[in-house]
Design a protein around this motif. Structure first.
Motif, PDB file in Angstrom:
ATOM      1  N   GLY A 187     -25.606 -24.136  -3.188  1.00  0.00           N
ATOM      2  CA  GLY A 187     -26.919 -24.899  -3.009  1.00  0.00           C
ATOM      3  C   GLY A 187     -27.859 -23.841  -2.587  1.00  0.00           C
ATOM      4  O   GLY A 187     -27.441 -23.001  -2.091  1.00  0.00           O
ATOM      5  N   MET A 188     -29.079 -24.045  -2.894  1.00  0.00           N
ATOM      6  CA  MET A 188     -30.255 -22.989  -2.418  1.00  0.00           C
ATOM      7  C   MET A 188     -30.725 -23.473  -1.166  1.00  0.00           C
ATOM      8  O   MET A 188     -31.608 -24.191  -1.123  1.00  0.00           O
ATOM      9  N   ARG A 189     -29.911 -23.109  -0.111  1.00  0.00           N
ATOM     10  CA  ARG A 189     -30.265 -23.434   1.314  1.00  0.00           C
ATOM     11  C   ARG A 189     -29.822 -22.490   2.055  1.00  0.00           C
ATOM     12  O   ARG A 189     -29.088 -21.715   1.961  1.00  0.00           O
ATOM     13  N   ILE A 190     -30.840 -22.017   3.097  1.00  0.00           N
ATOM     14  CA  ILE A 190     -30.695 -21.035   4.072  1.00  0.00           C
ATOM     15  C   ILE A 190     -30.560 -21.811   5.638  1.00  0.00           C
ATOM     16  O   ILE A 190     -31.141 -22.734   5.757  1.00  0.00           O
TER      17      ILE A 190
ATOM     18  N   THR B  77     -31.757 -23.926  12.278  1.00  0.00           N
ATOM     19  CA  THR B  77     -32.652 -24.979  11.250  1.00  0.00           C
ATOM     20  C   THR B  77     -32.190 -24.523  10.064  1.00  0.00           C
ATOM     21  O   THR B  77     -31.854 -23.304   9.626  1.00  0.00           O
ATOM     22  N   LEU B  78     -32.026 -25.591   9.255  1.00  0.00           N
ATOM     23  CA  LEU B  78     -31.500 -25.380   7.802  1.00  0.00           C
ATOM     24  C   LEU B  78     -32.525 -25.889   6.742  1.00  0.00           C
ATOM     25  O   LEU B  78     -33.244 -27.092   6.839  1.00  0.00           O
ATOM     26  N   PHE B  79     -32.735 -24.926   5.918  1.00  0.00           N
ATOM     27  CA  PHE B  79     -34.044 -25.191   5.006  1.00  0.00           C
ATOM     28  C   PHE B  79     -33.451 -25.312   3.454  1.00  0.00           C
ATOM     29  O   PHE B  79     -32.868 -24.369   3.205  1.00  0.00           O
ATOM     30  N   TRP B  80     -34.062 -26.097   2.936  1.00  0.00           N
ATOM     31  CA  TRP B  80     -33.807 -26.076   1.205  1.00  0.00           C
ATOM     32  C   TRP B  80     -34.961 -25.132   0.625  1.00  0.00           C
ATOM     33  O   TRP B  80     -36.036 -25.107   1.279  1.00  0.00           O
TER      34      TRP B  80
ATOM     35  N   LYS C 221     -41.042 -17.463  -1.287  1.00  0.00           N
ATOM     36  CA  LYS C 221     -41.093 -18.605  -0.489  1.00  0.00           C
ATOM     37  C   LYS C 221     -41.248 -18.196   1.032  1.00  0.00           C
ATOM     38  O   LYS C 221     -40.389 -17.497   1.462  1.00  0.00           O
ATOM     39  N   GLU C 222     -42.166 -18.938   1.800  1.00  0.00           N
ATOM     40  CA  GLU C 222     -42.212 -18.608   3.353  1.00  0.00           C
ATOM     41  C   GLU C 222     -41.789 -19.836   3.988  1.00  0.00           C
ATOM     42  O   GLU C 222     -41.961 -20.776   3.645  1.00  0.00           O
ATOM     43  N   PHE C 223     -41.028 -19.327   5.005  1.00  0.00           N
ATOM     44  CA  PHE C 223     -40.682 -20.419   6.142  1.00  0.00           C
ATOM     45  C   PHE C 223     -41.072 -19.988   7.563  1.00  0.00           C
ATOM     46  O   PHE C 223     -40.802 -19.094   8.064  1.00  0.00           O
ATOM     47  N   GLN C 224     -41.518 -21.078   8.292  1.00  0.00           N
ATOM     48  CA  GLN C 224     -41.863 -20.833   9.742  1.00  0.00           C
ATOM     49  C   GLN C 224     -40.992 -21.496  10.563  1.00  0.00           C
ATOM     50  O   GLN C 224     -40.508 -22.656  10.334  1.00  0.00           O
ATOM     51  N   LEU C 225     -40.814 -20.893  11.728  1.00  0.00           N
ATOM     52  CA  LEU C 225     -40.391 -21.675  13.243  1.00  0.00           C
ATOM     53  C   LEU C 225     -41.128 -21.338  14.082  1.00  0.00           C
ATOM     54  O   LEU C 225     -41.926 -20.380  14.285  1.00  0.00           O
ATOM     55  N   PRO C 226     -41.266 -22.367  15.172  1.00  0.00           N
ATOM     56  CA  PRO C 226     -41.949 -22.074  16.219  1.00  0.00           C
ATOM     57  C   PRO C 226     -41.536 -20.917  17.086  1.00  0.00           C
ATOM     58  O   PRO C 226     -42.309 -20.529  18.034  1.00  0.00           O
TER      59      PRO C 226
ATOM     60  N   ALA D  45     -38.549 -29.891  -1.780  1.00  0.00           N
ATOM     61  CA  ALA D  45     -39.275 -30.160  -0.436  1.00  0.00           C
ATOM     62  C   ALA D  45     -38.533 -30.890   0.461  1.00  0.00           C
ATOM     63  O   ALA D  45     -37.531 -31.371   0.291  1.00  0.00           O
ATOM     64  N   GLY D  46     -39.115 -31.475   1.777  1.00  0.00           N
ATOM     65  CA  GLY D  46     -38.269 -32.112   2.574  1.00  0.00           C
ATOM     66  C   GLY D  46     -38.128 -31.456   3.754  1.00  0.00           C
ATOM     67  O   GLY D  46     -38.436 -30.254   3.967  1.00  0.00           O
ATOM     68  N   ASP D  47     -37.918 -32.259   4.861  1.00  0.00           N
ATOM     69  CA  ASP D  47     -37.969 -31.777   6.129  1.00  0.00           C
ATOM     70  C   ASP D  47     -36.702 -30.790   6.415  1.00  0.00           C
ATOM     71  O   ASP D  47     -35.548 -31.157   6.034  1.00  0.00           O
ATOM     72  N   PRO D  48     -36.722 -30.000   6.951  1.00  0.00           N
ATOM     73  CA  PRO D  48     -35.761 -29.071   7.325  1.00  0.00           C
ATOM     74  C   PRO D  48     -34.643 -29.748   8.356  1.00  0.00           C
ATOM     75  O   PRO D  48     -35.106 -30.619   9.043  1.00  0.00           O
ATOM     76  N   GLN D  49     -33.476 -29.448   8.468  1.00  0.00           N
ATOM     77  CA  GLN D  49     -32.517 -30.154   9.099  1.00  0.00           C
ATOM     78  C   GLN D  49     -32.320 -29.256  10.481  1.00  0.00           C
ATOM     79  O   GLN D  49     -32.134 -28.118  10.372  1.00  0.00           O
ATOM     80  N   GLU D  50     -32.215 -30.019  11.501  1.00  0.00           N
ATOM     81  CA  GLU D  50     -32.058 -29.291  12.886  1.00  0.00           C
ATOM     82  C   GLU D  50     -30.752 -29.542  13.670  1.00  0.00           C
ATOM     83  O   GLU D  50     -30.254 -30.592  13.625  1.00  0.00           O
ATOM     84  N   LEU D  51     -30.166 -28.570  13.996  1.00  0.00           N
ATOM     85  CA  LEU D  51     -28.881 -28.921  14.705  1.00  0.00           C
ATOM     86  C   LEU D  51     -29.179 -28.174  16.346  1.00  0.00           C
ATOM     87  O   LEU D  51     -29.613 -26.924  15.979  1.00  0.00           O
ATOM     88  N   SER D  52     -29.091 -28.811  17.017  1.00  0.00           N
ATOM     89  CA  SER D  52     -29.389 -28.380  18.424  1.00  0.00           C
ATOM     90  C   SER D  52     -28.335 -27.999  19.454  1.00  0.00           C
ATOM     91  O   SER D  52     -27.335 -28.797  19.418  1.00  0.00           O
ATOM     92  N   TRP D  53     -28.388 -27.146  20.279  1.00  0.00           N
ATOM     93  CA  TRP D  53     -27.541 -26.639  21.302  1.00  0.00           C
ATOM     94  C   TRP D  53     -28.229 -25.658  22.040  1.00  0.00           C
ATOM     95  O   TRP D  53     -28.742 -24.575  21.565  1.00  0.00           O
TER      96      TRP D  53
END
Lengths: 363, 325
Positions: free
Chosen positions: B136-139, B148-151, B119-124, B155-163
């Motif tokens: 859980g299967m989460r990175i 950024t947290l991806f399942w 499975k492929e995941f992208q970030l800007p 499916a579903g939007d990744p969760q973002e934690l900002s700093w």
């Protein structure tokens, strides 16, 4: 940092607009048999015709340092790539970083000063710009980046000289000199140059700041005062808002934040000042203050200074807010004790800089 | 006195671990070296080995290299190629549950499942580091300006934690309550995941390049100073408003690598000059395990019971130290 035996890996940064000949130069360096093994960091593999184990593609990722300073930017990808390369320290002797045509060279250069790990492992040797003799004047009008690249460079290959007339070439060289009076300029066709003129320059080593050639400076000063006459081969185009959108420059739209010099084709200028012996405390207070306040506008700064009652030459160099300085060696008997400093920057107040520099002169 | 069985590898020791009773050392030149059983060497990557981590079952070492390959090397020296991304430098790797492996290069990360599906995941912007959540299967991926947290499967939007700032290493506390990153500017950042509360851990003279959770996740040990810095995580609000412990303080060398003992309240500390010490939390009692030499300590790993410590340095020295009573 110790000035003694330096085992750090030298890094050469290649800049230049798309099509200027960067790849040609890179291929030339890599294919010439000179016994040096290079790790090459490119933005995209593109047309590098050389099979090199240590050729790595790296997306330019500019990071702002979290210190509130807008000019303190580094290339995050470079920090990482240098870290990775250090896991194979024995496999190469030098690093070449090729930047994209539109890249600002400052973050690349600053990476080698601002990140402790990178600074420990590698040292910036020189910023080399490849400039297309035929198109550079247009690039300078259209873009800020072309100007930045020239302003930042220690070595400039004025390439494709076979595609312009002698007069045009003179005009191009004058335009470059006006932006950067102390870079070494080499005229080349298809980037044919002695590799030694490009690599191992030690341009950021304080020990190797030998002279800020007065002839260069005279020419540069002359260029500032130059009154254009009918025979002058400058391009007299003025880049103004009212007609800015008439020409073909899709990459740039002038807005309120645009910091081009709209009065002059070139917004980057160099200023050089000379004086006798300086009062060190006054000088250091001033240089710290001026680089703090004007840091974003100062692209490069170099100086050779004579301090009162000090038998040694003091050399300084800087990029934006980063300033480094050290004693270099004794003044020689046949050498004129003199303080000389050069600023290359954008929207600098030359008169104010001169007044402040003159105020550093010892009684 | 501790007894050391030294081993010379041919390059920068990127990582060390125990695969059962055998110690494995990943060398930057591309091979995996074994010690503690028969001393052998297995070539794995051409173009250098950039990252390595043991699989969760502790039976193999998973590595990524400059040849774009992700490989699994077992204690018997067998190598299995798990995936290949041609012309990419794979410099980030993480081992997950059910034999899954996450790896990244630039702005793309991939998760390879046991089935071989990728499975492929992208970030800007570029991935800095990856880790699997404890459950859980989460990175979780560290990046510029946060995490950024991806399942992996859902499916579903990744969760973002900002700093704001550039985040480097990333690690979950063993109980999964906290997520911690190291930062470009000599600090750690943490999030209490229940309420996304930010935690700032600062005061380091250098960049933090090694972190390790103590037994039961009571402390987070870190490098980046002339002592190992241990932040307490046992209270409700983690290290907030608490001073860290400083262990193994030296006036003349920075700590480069830390590794907490798997069961006891002590850790192994590796220094810039090559020295290794074991230090107890309760009274700061120190035991010298290795004298200085052969470059900064770049890898440390305890075996499962905590009887033996594998170490490696940037200049290729390695070995297994057995602690005797």
């Amino acid at each position: 940092m110790s000035e003694a035996a330096d085992s750090r890996i030298p890094v050469t940064v290649l800049t230049g607009y798309l099509g200027a000949g960067k790849t040609t130069l890179l291929n030339r360096i890599l294919s010439e048999n000179h016994g040096t093994r290079y790790a090459v960091i490119v933005n995209e593999f593109g047309e590098i015709g050389i099979d090199n184990d240590l050729l790595v593609e790296s997306d330019e990722e500019v990071y702002e340092m979290n210190n509130g300073c807008i000019c303190c930017t580094v290339r995050g990808d470079l920090i990482r790539t240098v870290e990775n390369l250090m896991k194979r320290k024995g496999a190469f002797d030098a690093i070449i970083v090729e930047t994209t045509g539109v890249a600002d060279p400052a973050p690349v250069a600053q990476t080698f000063f601002m990140d402790d790990d990178v600074r420990e492992a590698a040292k910036l040797d020189a910023v080399v710009a490849v400039v297309d003799a035929r198109h550079v004047q247009q690039r300078l009008k259209d873009t800020k980046e072309a100007e930045d690249q020239i302003a930042f460079s220690d070595v400039i290959l004025l390439n494709k000289t076979d595609l312009v007339s002698a007069d045009e070439l003179k005009g191009v060289e004058a335009a470059i000199r006006k932006i950067n009076p102390y870079a070494k300029i080499h005229h080349t066709e298809r980037c044919q140059i002695e590799i030694g003129d490009v690599l191992d320059r030690g341009a950021f080593e304080l020990d190797r700041i030998l002279d800020l050639d007065p002839e260069f400076l005279k020419k540069a000063e002359h260029a500032h005062d130059h009154e254009c006459g009918p025979d002058c081969d400058h391009d007299h185009h003025h880049h103004g808002h009212d007609h800015a959108h008439d020409h073909d420059h899709p990459d740039h739209e002038c807005g309120p934040d645009c910091d081009h010099g709209h009065e002059d084709t070139h917004s980057v200028k160099s200023y050089s000042f000379t004086a006798g012996d300086l009062e060190p405390k006054v000088f250091f207070d001033w240089i710290n203050q001026v680089t703090q306040i004007q840091g974003p506008n100062i692209l490069r700064m170099k100086g050779i200074l004579a301090f009162k009652d000090d038998p040694q030459r003091y050399v300084v160099q800087g990029i934006h807010m980063i300033v480094e300085g050290n004693h270099q060696r004794d003044w020689k008997d046949d050498e004129k004790r003199e303080s000389r400093i050069v600023f290359i920057g954008r929207e600098l107040d030359g008169a104010a800089l001169k007044t402040a520099f003159d105020a550093c002169v010892a009684e | 006195m501790p007894v050391t069985a030294p081993l010379d590898t041919d390059g920068f020791v990127v990582s060390a671990c125990f695969l059962g009773d055998v110690a494995a050392f990943a060398s930057g030149e591309g091979s995996v070296f074994f010690a503690g059983g028969p001393e052998t060497q297995t070539p794995v990557h051409k173009n250098g080995l950039l990252c390595a981590t043991p699989s969760l079952d502790g039976k193999s070492l998973i590595t990524g290299g400059g040849d774009g390959r992700i490989c699994k090397t077992s204690a018997d020296g067998s190598v299995e190629e798990l995936a290949e991304q041609p012309r990419k430098w794979i410099d980030i790797i993480a081992a997950g549950p059910q034999d899954s492996v996450a790896f990244a290069s630039g702005r793309t990360a991939w998760v390879r499942l046991k089935t071989g599906e990728i499975k492929e995941f992208q970030l800007p912007r570029a991935f800095s580091d990856l880790t699997f959540a404890p459950k859980g299967m989460r990175i979780a991926a560290s990046r510029y300006d946060g995490v950024t947290l991806f399942w992996v499967n859902a499916a579903g939007d990744p969760q973002e934690l900002s700093w704001k700032g550039a985040h480097s290493l990333i690690s979950y506390s063993p109980d999964g309550k906290y997520l911690v990153t190291t930062m470009q500017e000599n600090a750690l950042h943490g999030w209490r995941l229940a309420d996304s509360q930010d935690m700032r851990m600062t005061g380091y003279p250098g960049k933090v390049k090694s972190i390790s959770w103590s037994a039961k996740g009571k402390y987070l040990a870190t490098s980046g100073a002339q002592a190992a810095i241990l932040w307490p995580f046992m209270g409700k609000s983690g290290p907030m408003d608490q001073a860290p412990m400083e262990l193994g303080v030296r006036g003349d060398s920075m700590v480069t690598t830390v590794c907490c003992h798997p069961t006891e309240e002590m850790l192994a500390i590796g220094y810039q000059d090559g020295m290794v010490m074991a230090v107890r939390y309760s009274d700061n009692a120190e035991v010298l395990l290795r004298r200085p030499g052969a470059g900064p300590v770049s890898a440390l790993a305890w075996d499962k019971r905590g009887d033996r410590l594998a170490f490696g340095t940037e200049e290729g020295a390695a070995g297994v130290i057995t602690l005797l009573d």
